[in-house]
Design an enzyme around this catalytic site. Structure first.
Site, PDB file in Angstrom:
ATOM      1  N   HIS A 137       0.727  -1.239   0.158  1.00  0.00           N
ATOM      2  CA  HIS A 137      -0.032  -0.004   0.056  1.00  0.00           C
ATOM      3  C   HIS A 137       0.871   1.238  -0.013  1.00  0.00           C
ATOM      4  O   HIS A 137       0.274   2.401   0.107  1.00  0.00           O
ATOM      5  CB  HIS A 137      -1.009   0.083   1.185  1.00  0.00           C
ATOM      6  CG  HIS A 137      -2.083   0.887   1.084  1.00  0.00           C
ATOM      7  ND1 HIS A 137      -2.281   1.856   1.952  1.00  0.00           N
ATOM      8  CD2 HIS A 137      -3.073   0.838   0.282  1.00  0.00           C
ATOM      9  CE1 HIS A 137      -3.610   2.407   1.398  1.00  0.00           C
ATOM     10  NE2 HIS A 137      -3.958   1.721   0.695  1.00  0.00           N
ATOM     11  N   LYS A 139       2.887   4.368  -1.249  1.00  0.00           N
ATOM     12  CA  LYS A 139       2.904   5.336  -2.571  1.00  0.00           C
ATOM     13  C   LYS A 139       4.040   6.387  -2.238  1.00  0.00           C
ATOM     14  O   LYS A 139       3.692   7.484  -1.987  1.00  0.00           O
ATOM     15  CB  LYS A 139       1.574   6.298  -2.162  1.00  0.00           C
ATOM     16  CG  LYS A 139       0.331   5.500  -2.248  1.00  0.00           C
ATOM     17  CD  LYS A 139      -0.438   5.509  -0.820  1.00  0.00           C
ATOM     18  CE  LYS A 139      -1.789   4.971  -0.695  1.00  0.00           C
ATOM     19  NZ  LYS A 139      -2.088   3.905  -1.398  1.00  0.00           N
ATOM     20  N   ASP A 144      17.137   9.488  -7.567  1.00  0.00           N
ATOM     21  CA  ASP A 144      18.487   9.630  -7.365  1.00  0.00           C
ATOM     22  C   ASP A 144      18.942   9.218  -6.006  1.00  0.00           C
ATOM     23  O   ASP A 144      20.012   9.809  -5.428  1.00  0.00           O
ATOM     24  CB  ASP A 144      18.793  11.049  -7.860  1.00  0.00           C
ATOM     25  CG  ASP A 144      18.971  11.229  -9.316  1.00  0.00           C
ATOM     26  OD1 ASP A 144      18.949  10.170 -10.034  1.00  0.00           O
ATOM     27  OD2 ASP A 144      18.849  12.395  -9.806  1.00  0.00           O
TER      28      ASP A 144
END
Lengths: 197, 197
Positions: A137, A139, A144
């Protein structure tokens, strides 16, 4: 003496060269806007003006895209649902540019209608997913290895255009490091060699 | 002279009194653990030992609970789905202690099986919700107007026990301020006086 003077000058200029670490909060929904120019600019020198009537403006989506497109070496993406064609294009564009892109997603949502995961794989991008009943779940994305992009936003058009969402962008080792470690942990755990189906 | 000496002493001790701002990252799932003692301790002096066999340990859930239970003046909660009985108890406990609790949630998920929203309202806690087709998808809380708790975690047992999730905890005005403003904006917009159904 010349070398010493050069070193001294470099030292004196160092604070000016070092830019302030990014610390940004983005709130969604993002107002309807055309981000074609932004993607075209990132794709290369050939630019054709987009004929759509949407305004080109600074908005949460354009800011998120700019942060992602700033990647030069690597992009690690760890998102529950990824179906936004615009974010999909940005990620494929980075891959085409030679940026090392890795994507982790949720197995139960990767095959839903409109998912970008298939397109990413077609483009040759490595994608790994969980094989658990619980959701992957997260996000977040790491640019870099030093810029963390994290929040409530799934990478879907609905989330971008219709939902109340937040995204934090921070260049701050104290936060980036644990997320990098979490990504590497999950990346190894979700190695296809470990899949049991 | 005595007052001046006192003021001087207070000034000298100030740096020691000021603690380092909280900057914490929590990853879920949280391992099975008993957090009864933590809630009982927060509820008051009467403590009965929990007979359950789960270990009492420092884990992502206990840390999240401790941060929430540290509220002295206010707790603003803005979460998509709220069905964790443990987090529900913590929030009601704070309300009972006199902390000003405000909750914003999503209208489409507030009435699902196991939702805590009804219990919060029964306890006298103010709850407001959206009336849109888009989701109120935020997952953040602000403690005493100065500590931001935000991430991918919905306040559900599944999310806590089964999902890969992250929560950032930060006492940092640059991040807390925009979230406080977002909360106030949503709180006003979702004023029942504006409901159109």
């Amino acid at each position: 003496a010349l070398a010493a003077a050069g070193a001294l000058l470099a030292l004196a200029l160092a604070p000016w060269r070092r830019r302030r670490p990014v610390r940004e909060v983005l709130f969604f929904p993002s107002p309807p806007s055309c981000i074609e120019a932004l993607l075209a600019e990132a794709a290369g020198p050939v630019r054709t003006a987009c004929p759509c009537p949407l305004p080109r403006r600074d908005c949460a989506l354009s800011r998120l895209l700019r942060r992602l497109l700033s990647a030069r070496r690597s992009l690690d993406v760890c998102v529950f649902t990824f179906s936004s064609p615009q974010l999909g294009r940005a990620v494929r564009l980075l891959h085409g540019r030679g940026v090392r892109v890795r994507v982790v997603t949720d197995s139960q949502y990767m095959a839903v209608r409109g998912s970008q995961i298939g397109f990413l794989r077609l483009a040759g991008i490595q994608v790994r997913h969980d094989q658990e009943s619980g959701y992957m779940h997260h996000k977040f994305a790491i640019v870099d290895g030093r810029m963390l992009i994290t929040g409530s936003l799934n990478w879907t058009t609905d989330a971008i255009q219709s939902n109340r969402e937040n995204v934090l962008v921070l260049e701050d080792t104290e936060f980036v490091k644990p997320f990098l470690e979490e990504f590497e942990r999950i990346w190894e755990e979700f190695n296809p060699g470990n899949y049991k189906f």
